[in-house]
Design a protein around this motif. Structure first.
Motif, short mmCIF file in Angstrom:
data_model
loop_
_atom_site.label_atom_id
_atom_site.label_comp_id
_atom_site.label_asym_id
_atom_site.label_seq_id
_atom_site.Cartn_x
_atom_site.Cartn_y
_atom_site.Cartn_z
N LEU A 70 2.28 1.93 -3.49
CA LEU A 70 0.92 2.59 -4.13
C LEU A 70 1.17 4.00 -4.11
O LEU A 70 0.85 4.87 -5.07
N ARG A 86 -10.02 -3.20 5.02
CA ARG A 86 -10.03 -2.05 4.45
C ARG A 86 -8.50 -1.82 3.49
O ARG A 86 -8.40 -1.28 2.52
N SER A 123 -7.83 -1.09 -0.27
CA SER A 123 -7.04 0.18 -0.55
C SER A 123 -6.00 -0.25 -1.68
O SER A 123 -6.03 0.44 -2.67
N ILE A 124 -5.36 -1.36 -1.36
CA ILE A 124 -4.40 -1.81 -2.37
C ILE A 124 -4.98 -2.05 -3.95
O ILE A 124 -4.48 -1.73 -4.71
N LEU A 182 0.74 -1.21 0.20
CA LEU A 182 0.14 -0.13 0.09
C LEU A 182 0.85 1.07 0.04
O LEU A 182 0.67 2.11 -0.79
N ALA A 242 -7.75 2.70 8.40
CA ALA A 242 -8.81 1.55 8.16
C ALA A 242 -9.90 2.03 9.13
O ALA A 242 -11.14 1.30 9.29
N VAL A 292 -10.44 7.97 5.44
CA VAL A 292 -10.83 6.58 5.47
C VAL A 292 -10.49 5.81 4.30
O VAL A 292 -10.98 5.95 3.32
N LYS A 293 -9.84 4.50 4.76
CA LYS A 293 -9.35 3.66 3.56
C LYS A 293 -10.54 2.74 3.10
O LYS A 293 -11.36 2.48 3.96
N PRO A 294 -10.86 2.44 1.74
CA PRO A 294 -9.79 2.77 0.57
C PRO A 294 -10.14 4.18 0.21
O PRO A 294 -10.95 4.74 0.39
N PHE A 295 -9.21 4.76 -0.51
CA PHE A 295 -9.45 6.04 -1.18
C PHE A 295 -8.76 6.11 -2.56
O PHE A 295 -7.92 5.14 -2.87
N GLN A 296 -9.09 7.05 -3.24
CA GLN A 296 -8.18 7.09 -4.48
C GLN A 296 -7.26 8.10 -4.44
O GLN A 296 -7.34 9.24 -3.66
N ILE A 297 -6.30 8.12 -5.27
CA ILE A 297 -5.13 9.04 -5.16
C ILE A 297 -5.42 10.50 -5.48
O ILE A 297 -5.07 11.21 -4.74
#
Lengths: 229, 456
Positions: free
Chosen positions: A16, B259, B263-264, A13, A81, A101-106
């Motif tokens: 990324l 989560r 995310s990954i 992660l 998370a 909060v995960k997940p998110f976009q760049i």
């Protein structure tokens, strides 16, 4: 270039995020532990800390508390998370500046980073661009494509507020306080009328952005890519 | 058409004070007491009969005293009125003192005892068939103290029957009956008193609520039996509580742990070249994210793991929710319309109420077709509603609406069927409720009502 400290214990992660933000023009140093992060901060200065909460050597919130206790005012963005009902408030109360909060976009992460660095992408640009509409804050001129659109000063002010927050709803109160603070009382009808005139003017000049009224809340300017229809 | 929903909990099906078919403790004790008294009486009778059987002399004494008592206090001096014990023969009675003159006729038939016999005495003689009992007793007849000589013959036990009955009445019935009655009264009083802590404990057990696992039963100081029972129940509640906590924290932890891989995946998919496949993967990932979020929300709502005491302005929270969701709605070609009908404040948890709004608006966006608007109305008073212009809610779907993982159409739709369940649990955690109706003009309207913040 802005230097960001990324504290994240998941290598995949972290890689990324680092690569993603790198493409957005940020320089990233990555550490996996609180200890590592503290060490890094002693050596170098960072403009922003991106902090995961569940770390191998403790809770990220402890790092936030420790930094604030040392009067370290570096902006902190928690990316975690933990999305429980009280987690966000707990993070902000500890002294963090934003909570994602995960997940998110760049793009979203990058936007939040810019906001925290007091360098919102649009705000420092000489000219604001959304779709084929552009506004020059210094000259107070509006263009659709290459054609200048003659716009009343109050409508330029209005458009500027909406362009700066394009894609988001701007509450009526925020518009009022941003535009008419010096003026005398302004009625909601006057604002609606200004919006209406601005809409007509833009559409007459075949602008591809849309100004939406969110009834009871405020207004939002959407770029053409936001429209799926 | 309007439905009001209450979540079905097992304890709400049961009547508050279920009448058991078994006998009450009071009745059990009373029955045992009666049986015990009877047994005791029988034993007593046995002992009395046995004792006298062993002592014919004292039986004879008692018999004569009894016969004398019959005449004692009598107004008549005529001794012919007295017949002696039952089934006795050769009954004879006469005065043996100075007034003998009146009964001269009798003295002819039987030998008169001399004056030296003027004291209480009894003699028992064995005859060839049976026995003869004779003796003297002092009696008061017609107001005068007289000495009376009595004599009779008899066989077997029958002459003694009056004595035995008398003995039984005096030594068995008289002490046992009041004693039994007293014990019964005491039993009523004592059992009631002893059972009071049990009744209180019962009432507290009835008040136990799966929503509030922190509740315990107050331990009474006495009796110790009830105290230990209550303690045992509390220990059982403790175990139940902890196993439920494990279950809840498992859901929450699982959601948390998911989560990071999500995310990954999200960021990896972002790096793929643009195209149909990437879009499909993004959509899948978003659905999974949503499911994980909802599972966590539901686990938290179930655990009621948040405080609901802060003042919350429903108008402000509603505006925030609409502000956040409007871009997504717009992207789907939809309008959100927010109407504020006046003060709407309650006590609660702002983020929880925000999620009620978000889930209801999400739900409306998912179920209403085309570019129909979603109308959010707040107030007046602590209530708000979310209305769509979709197909509305059919009567058959109504009861299933809040079931977890229920979806109207399983093959389509992005949701997992948790949204309305979350809304319901969050509203209930605030002491509020959710109702739905099919308003005029079509569509469905969900109304969330909170308790007034002044009432608390």
């Amino acid at each position: 270039m802005m230097r960001l400290l990324l504290v994240e214990d998941n290598p995949r992660l972290a890689t990324l995020i680092r690569d993603g933000l790198d493409r957005q023009g940020f320089a990233i140093d990555w550490y996996e532990t609180i200890e590592g992060a503290q060490h890094a901060m002693q050596i170098g200065d960072y403009d922003l800390v991106l902090l995961d909460l569940g770390l191998p050597d403790g809770d990220g919130l402890d790092l936030v508390t420790a930094m604030r206790a040392q009067m370290d005012q570096t902006p902190i963005l928690i990316m975690t998370a933990r999305g429980g009902l009280d987690d966000r408030v707990a993070g902000l109360d500890a002294g963090a500046d934003d909570y994602l909060v995960k997940p998110f976009q760049i793009p979203e992460l990058a936007a939040r980073c810019r906001a925290l660095l007091r360098r919102p992408g649009h705000a420092l640009e000489a000219v604001l661009h959304v779709g084929n509409v552009s506004l020059n804050p210094a000259e107070r001129t509006v263009h659709v494509g290459d054609i200048a659109v003659d716009t009343a000063p109050r409508e330029v002010d209005l458009l500027e507020v909406l362009l700066r927050r394009s894609g988001h709803v701007v509450a009526k109160q925020s518009i009022e306080s941003a535009l008419y603070s010096m003026d005398a009382e302004i009625t909601p009808n006057a604002m609606e009328a200004s919006i209406s005139r601005l809409r007509k003017r833009l559409s007459a000049a075949s602008a591809d952005v849309q100004i939406k009224t969110i009834h009871g809340v405020g207004y939002a300017l959407y770029a053409p890519s936001n429209v799926t229809e | 058409m309007r439905y009001m929903l209450h979540r079905m909990l097992p304890n709400k099906f049961m009547t508050q004070n279920e009448q058991s078919k078994g006998p009450t403790l009071f009745r059990q004790i009373a029955t045992r007491l009666a049986i015990f008294t009877l047994l005791f009486a029988v034993l007593d009778i046995g002992i009395v009969i046995f004792t006298y059987g062993q002592q014919p002399q004292s039986l004879a004494e008692e018999l004569l005293t009894l016969e004398a008592d019959k005449m004692d206090g009598s107004k008549f001096t005529d001794l012919d009125q007295f017949a002696g014990p039952p089934e006795s023969t050769h009954w004879f009675a006469s005065y043996v003192d100075s007034n003998l003159g009146n009964s001269g006729s009798l003295s002819a038939a039987y030998p008169s005892p001399n004056r030296g016999t003027l004291m209480d005495w009894t003699r028992r003689e064995k005859l060839s068939q049976g026995f003869r009992i004779s003796g003297v007793r002092s009696v008061v007849i017609a107001g005068e103290q007289r000495w009376l000589y009595m004599q009779f013959e008899g066989r077997g036990i029958s002459p003694y029957v009056p004595v035995i009955i008398n003995e039984l009445i005096q030594h068995v019935a008289l002490p046992l009956i009041p004693l039994s009655l007293l014990m019964l009264l005491f039993n009523i009083f004592a059992v009631r008193r002893v059972l009071n802590p049990l009744r209180r404990a019962e009432a507290e057990v009835d008040r136990l609520d799966p929503e509030d696992m922190a509740l315990r039963i107050t331990e009474p100081r006495e009796p110790r039996e009830v105290t230990t029972l209550v303690r045992a129940v509390n220990r059982a509640l403790e175990r139940l509580d902890s196993s439920m906590a494990i279950l809840r924290s498992f859901t929450a932890n699982a959601a948390h742990e998911l989560r990071t891989p999500l995310s990954i995946m999200q960021l990896s998919i972002d790096q793929l070249p643009k195209g149909e496949q990437r879009d499909a993967l993004l959509t899948d990932n978003q659905q999974m994210t949503r499911l994980v979020n909802q599972m966590l929300d539901l686990a938290q709502a179930d655990a009621k793991a948040f405080e609901t005491g802060a003042p919350v302005d429903l108008v402000e929270v509603g505006r925030k929710a609409v502000t956040q969701l409007a871009p997504a709605a717009f992207a789907a070609g939809r309008d959100l319309v927010f109407e504020d009908y006046g003060t709407a404040t309650t006590k609660g948890h702002e983020e929880a109420i925000f999620r009620i709004y978000r889930n209801l608006i999400d739900n409306a966006l998912a179920h209403a077709p085309g570019n129909t608007p979603i109308e959010i109305e707040v107030g007046p008073g602590p209530r708000f509603s979310v209305r769509d212009y979709g197909p509305g809610i059919s009567e058959t779907d109504g009861p299933k609406l809040f079931e977890r993982f229920w979806r109207k159409n399983r093959s389509t739709g992005r949701g997992a069927g948790l949204g309305l369940g979350i809304v319901q649990r969050l509203a209930e955690a605030h002491g509020g409720s959710i109702a739905f109706e099919n308003p005029e003009g079509g569509g469905a309207k969900f109304i969330v009502t909170f308790p007034s913040d002044t009432a608390a």
